[in-house]
Design a protein around this motif. Sequence first.
Motif, PDB file in Angstrom:
ATOM      1  N   ALA A   1       0.818  -1.218   0.000  1.00 12.70           N
ATOM      2  CA  ALA A   1       0.000   0.000   0.000  1.00 12.70           C
ATOM      3  C   ALA A   1       0.850   1.266   0.000  1.00 12.70           C
ATOM      4  CB  ALA A   1      -0.927  -0.002   1.216  1.00 12.70           C
ATOM      5  N   LEU A   2       2.144   1.134  -0.288  1.00  8.84           N
ATOM      6  CA  LEU A   2       3.064   2.260  -0.149  1.00  8.84           C
ATOM      7  C   LEU A   2       3.568   2.760  -1.498  1.00  8.84           C
ATOM      8  CD1 LEU A   2       5.220   0.925   2.827  1.00  8.84           C
ATOM      9  CD2 LEU A   2       3.174   2.349   2.927  1.00  8.84           C
ATOM     10  N   ASP A   3       3.918   4.054  -1.534  1.00  7.46           N
ATOM     11  CA  ASP A   3       4.564   4.588  -2.723  1.00  7.46           C
ATOM     12  C   ASP A   3       6.013   4.111  -2.764  1.00  7.46           C
ATOM     13  OD1 ASP A   3       6.094   6.242  -0.987  1.00  7.46           O
ATOM     14  OD2 ASP A   3       4.642   7.875  -1.155  1.00  7.46           O
ATOM     15  N   THR A   4       6.709   4.441  -3.820  1.00 10.08           N
ATOM     16  CA  THR A   4       8.064   3.902  -4.030  1.00 10.08           C
ATOM     17  C   THR A   4       9.015   4.271  -2.900  1.00 10.08           C
ATOM     18  OG1 THR A   4       7.760   3.997  -6.428  1.00 10.08           O
ATOM     19  CG2 THR A   4      10.026   3.861  -5.621  1.00 10.08           C
ATOM     20  N   ALA A   5       8.991   5.544  -2.492  1.00  9.67           N
ATOM     21  CA  ALA A   5       9.923   5.988  -1.453  1.00  9.67           C
ATOM     22  C   ALA A   5       9.617   5.317  -0.118  1.00  9.67           C
ATOM     23  CB  ALA A   5       9.864   7.510  -1.308  1.00  9.67           C
ATOM     24  N   SER A   6       8.333   5.244   0.242  1.00  8.34           N
ATOM     25  CA  SER A   6       7.963   4.606   1.500  1.00  8.34           C
ATOM     26  C   SER A   6       8.249   3.116   1.464  1.00  8.34           C
ATOM     27  CB  SER A   6       6.481   4.855   1.798  1.00  8.34           C
ATOM     28  OG  SER A   6       6.226   6.221   2.014  1.00  8.34           O
ATOM     29  N   GLY A   7       8.048   2.501   0.286  1.00  8.72           N
ATOM     30  CA  GLY A   7       8.353   1.082   0.148  1.00  8.72           C
ATOM     31  C   GLY A   7       9.823   0.798   0.382  1.00  8.72           C
ATOM     32  N   GLN A   8      10.686   1.666  -0.130  1.00 11.27           N
ATOM     33  CA  GLN A   8      12.119   1.489   0.095  1.00 11.27           C
ATOM     34  C   GLN A   8      12.455   1.660   1.567  1.00 11.27           C
ATOM     35  OE1 GLN A   8      14.596   0.516  -2.220  1.00 11.27           O
ATOM     36  NE2 GLN A   8      15.602   0.222  -0.237  1.00 11.27           N
ATOM     37  N   ASP A   9      11.780   2.579   2.221  1.00  9.16           N
ATOM     38  CA  ASP A   9      11.970   2.807   3.657  1.00  9.16           C
ATOM     39  C   ASP A   9      11.668   1.531   4.442  1.00  9.16           C
ATOM     40  OD1 ASP A   9      12.459   4.563   5.914  1.00  9.16           O
ATOM     41  OD2 ASP A   9      10.314   4.518   6.273  1.00  9.16           O
ATOM     42  N   VAL A  10      10.573   0.868   4.095  1.00  4.81           N
ATOM     43  CA  VAL A  10      10.200  -0.365   4.788  1.00  4.81           C
ATOM     44  C   VAL A  10      11.164  -1.499   4.439  1.00  4.81           C
ATOM     45  CG1 VAL A  10       8.405  -2.128   4.990  1.00  4.81           C
ATOM     46  CG2 VAL A  10       7.801   0.293   5.052  1.00  4.81           C
ATOM     47  N   ARG A  11      11.612  -1.565   3.199  1.00  6.08           N
ATOM     48  CA  ARG A  11      12.615  -2.593   2.833  1.00  6.08           C
ATOM     49  C   ARG A  11      13.882  -2.425   3.664  1.00  6.08           C
ATOM     50  NH1 ARG A  11      10.323  -1.877  -2.398  1.00  6.08           N
ATOM     51  NH2 ARG A  11      11.858  -0.337  -3.074  1.00  6.08           N
ATOM     52  N   ASP A  12      14.331  -1.175   3.801  1.00  4.75           N
ATOM     53  CA  ASP A  12      15.529  -0.917   4.618  1.00  4.75           C
ATOM     54  C   ASP A  12      15.309  -1.348   6.065  1.00  4.75           C
ATOM     55  OD1 ASP A  12      16.721   0.170   2.370  1.00  4.75           O
ATOM     56  OD2 ASP A  12      16.359   2.256   2.953  1.00  4.75           O
ATOM     57  N   LEU A  13      14.118  -1.077   6.587  1.00  8.30           N
ATOM     58  CA  LEU A  13      13.792  -1.444   7.969  1.00  8.30           C
ATOM     59  C   LEU A  13      13.836  -2.953   8.157  1.00  8.30           C
ATOM     60  CD1 LEU A  13      12.677  -1.048  10.823  1.00  8.30           C
ATOM     61  CD2 LEU A  13      10.395  -0.847   9.802  1.00  8.30           C
ATOM     62  N   LEU A  14      13.200  -3.704   7.271  1.00  8.57           N
ATOM     63  CA  LEU A  14      13.166  -5.162   7.405  1.00  8.57           C
ATOM     64  C   LEU A  14      14.561  -5.762   7.265  1.00  8.57           C
ATOM     65  CD1 LEU A  14       9.911  -5.912   5.404  1.00  8.57           C
ATOM     66  CD2 LEU A  14      10.209  -6.002   7.882  1.00  8.57           C
ATOM     67  N   LEU A  15      15.359  -5.205   6.374  1.00  8.06           N
ATOM     68  CA  LEU A  15      16.728  -5.678   6.225  1.00  8.06           C
ATOM     69  C   LEU A  15      17.519  -5.443   7.505  1.00  8.06           C
ATOM     70  CD1 LEU A  15      19.034  -6.811   4.527  1.00  8.06           C
ATOM     71  CD2 LEU A  15      19.359  -4.518   3.561  1.00  8.06           C
ATOM     72  N   GLU A  16      17.348  -4.271   8.090  1.00  8.81           N
ATOM     73  CA  GLU A  16      18.045  -3.942   9.339  1.00  8.81           C
ATOM     74  C   GLU A  16      17.621  -4.884  10.471  1.00  8.81           C
ATOM     75  OE1 GLU A  16      18.371  -0.144  12.445  1.00  8.81           O
ATOM     76  OE2 GLU A  16      17.446   0.110  10.473  1.00  8.81           O
ATOM     77  N   LEU A  17      16.332  -5.168  10.561  1.00  7.36           N
ATOM     78  CA  LEU A  17      15.840  -6.073  11.600  1.00  7.36           C
ATOM     79  C   LEU A  17      16.407  -7.470  11.437  1.00  7.36           C
ATOM     80  CD1 LEU A  17      12.088  -4.998  11.742  1.00  7.36           C
ATOM     81  CD2 LEU A  17      13.812  -4.594  13.509  1.00  7.36           C
ATOM     82  N   ASN A  18      16.450  -7.959  10.210  1.00  3.23           N
ATOM     83  CA  ASN A  18      16.977  -9.298   9.985  1.00  3.23           C
ATOM     84  C   ASN A  18      18.472  -9.359  10.283  1.00  3.23           C
ATOM     85  OD1 ASN A  18      18.078 -11.341   7.429  1.00  3.23           O
ATOM     86  ND2 ASN A  18      16.732 -12.143   9.018  1.00  3.23           N
ATOM     87  N   ARG A  19      19.187  -8.329   9.918  1.00  2.25           N
ATOM     88  CA  ARG A  19      20.621  -8.288  10.233  1.00  2.25           C
ATOM     89  C   ARG A  19      20.858  -8.321  11.737  1.00  2.25           C
ATOM     90  NH1 ARG A  19      22.483  -3.686   5.805  1.00  2.25           N
ATOM     91  NH2 ARG A  19      23.101  -5.143   4.137  1.00  2.25           N
ATOM     92  N   ALA A  20      19.888  -7.811  12.507  1.00  4.75           N
ATOM     93  CA  ALA A  20      19.983  -7.832  13.969  1.00  4.75           C
ATOM     94  C   ALA A  20      19.546  -9.169  14.557  1.00  4.75           C
ATOM     95  CB  ALA A  20      19.149  -6.698  14.560  1.00  4.75           C
ATOM     96  N   GLY A  21      19.116 -10.102  13.692  1.00  6.24           N
ATOM     97  CA  GLY A  21      18.804 -11.448  14.153  1.00  6.24           C
ATOM     98  C   GLY A  21      17.342 -11.836  14.139  1.00  6.24           C
ATOM     99  N   GLN A  22      16.454 -10.922  13.725  1.00  7.11           N
ATOM    100  CA  GLN A  22      15.026 -11.227  13.718  1.00  7.11           C
ATOM    101  C   GLN A  22      14.682 -12.210  12.594  1.00  7.11           C
ATOM    102  OE1 GLN A  22      12.375 -10.003  15.846  1.00  7.11           O
ATOM    103  NE2 GLN A  22      11.434 -11.734  14.795  1.00  7.11           N
ATOM    104  N   THR A  23      13.984 -13.271  12.940  1.00  4.87           N
ATOM    105  CA  THR A  23      13.470 -14.208  11.944  1.00  4.87           C
ATOM    106  C   THR A  23      12.212 -13.612  11.328  1.00  4.87           C
ATOM    107  OG1 THR A  23      14.288 -16.040  13.301  1.00  4.87           O
ATOM    108  CG2 THR A  23      12.719 -16.582  11.537  1.00  4.87           C
ATOM    109  N   ILE A  24      12.165 -13.609   9.988  1.00  4.10           N
ATOM    110  CA  ILE A  24      11.089 -12.929   9.271  1.00  4.10           C
ATOM    111  C   ILE A  24      10.558 -13.833   8.161  1.00  4.10           C
ATOM    112  CG2 ILE A  24      10.472 -10.915   7.857  1.00  4.10           C
ATOM    113  CD1 ILE A  24      12.812  -9.409   9.159  1.00  4.10           C
ATOM    114  N   VAL A  25       9.252 -13.827   7.986  1.00  6.31           N
ATOM    115  CA  VAL A  25       8.633 -14.415   6.793  1.00  6.31           C
ATOM    116  C   VAL A  25       7.825 -13.317   6.117  1.00  6.31           C
ATOM    117  CG1 VAL A  25       6.981 -16.079   5.872  1.00  6.31           C
ATOM    118  CG2 VAL A  25       8.548 -16.761   7.702  1.00  6.31           C
TER     119      VAL A  25
END
Length: 230
Positions: free
Chosen positions: A172-196
């Motif tokens: 439901a996000l525009d391109t810029a907001s979508g990239q923001d969320v992608r960066d967030l999920l990548l950061e969380l996973n790098r910190a050890g969070q298991t994600i599906v």
Amino acid sequence: MQQVIELERVAKRYDGSGRPALGPLTLDVAKGESLAVTGPSGSGKSTLLNLVAGLDKPTEGAVTVAGRRIDRLSEHALAKFRREHIGMAFQFFNLLDDLTVTDNIQLPARLTGASRRDAAARAGQLMEMLGIQKHARAYPGRLSGGERQRVAVARALVNRPALLLADEPTGALDTASGQDVRDLLLELNRAGQTIVLVTHDLALARECATRTIHLVDGHVALDTPVQAVR
């Protein structure tokens, strides 16, 4: 390696006799993995997510999450298990518009019995980590889509879940907001969070996942580890 999700010969039929909407499917997701689930509409992505979340039960097979056989739990026990072990972020955020950002984030912690002080402290920690502390007293309707998704992710993480499930988190996000969320999920996973992640967003799968499975007609057609350095 410790498995957070274990599906053993899982199938789901909605009409009781026809072709399964999913499976039979055997799938493991290890602690620290970020798994993207892709596939066309009707391929079984949502069914898979619902089974892992305990929102639906399989017609056959075993679903184990965080060491617990959840397909055997009662509805009451499932609700308690989800609050304590699974965080969920959705395409349309599902925030409560009459609660502030802080209160939205705290809500799952309060439902599990955390004190107001402890819930507020955890919410504050997450808002700082996710860069939304300036919106602590704002209401969701005044935020951008990307900001609302960060609030939704913070709410999903407030009880320190073993597993974060994200259903079309950029849909439901525009391109810029979508990239923001992608960066967030990548950061969380790098910190050890298991994600599906269940997604049609190939950029999300490419940038955030350590592994991608592609479903076709309820079966895994491709199971691909990400080779690029993340």
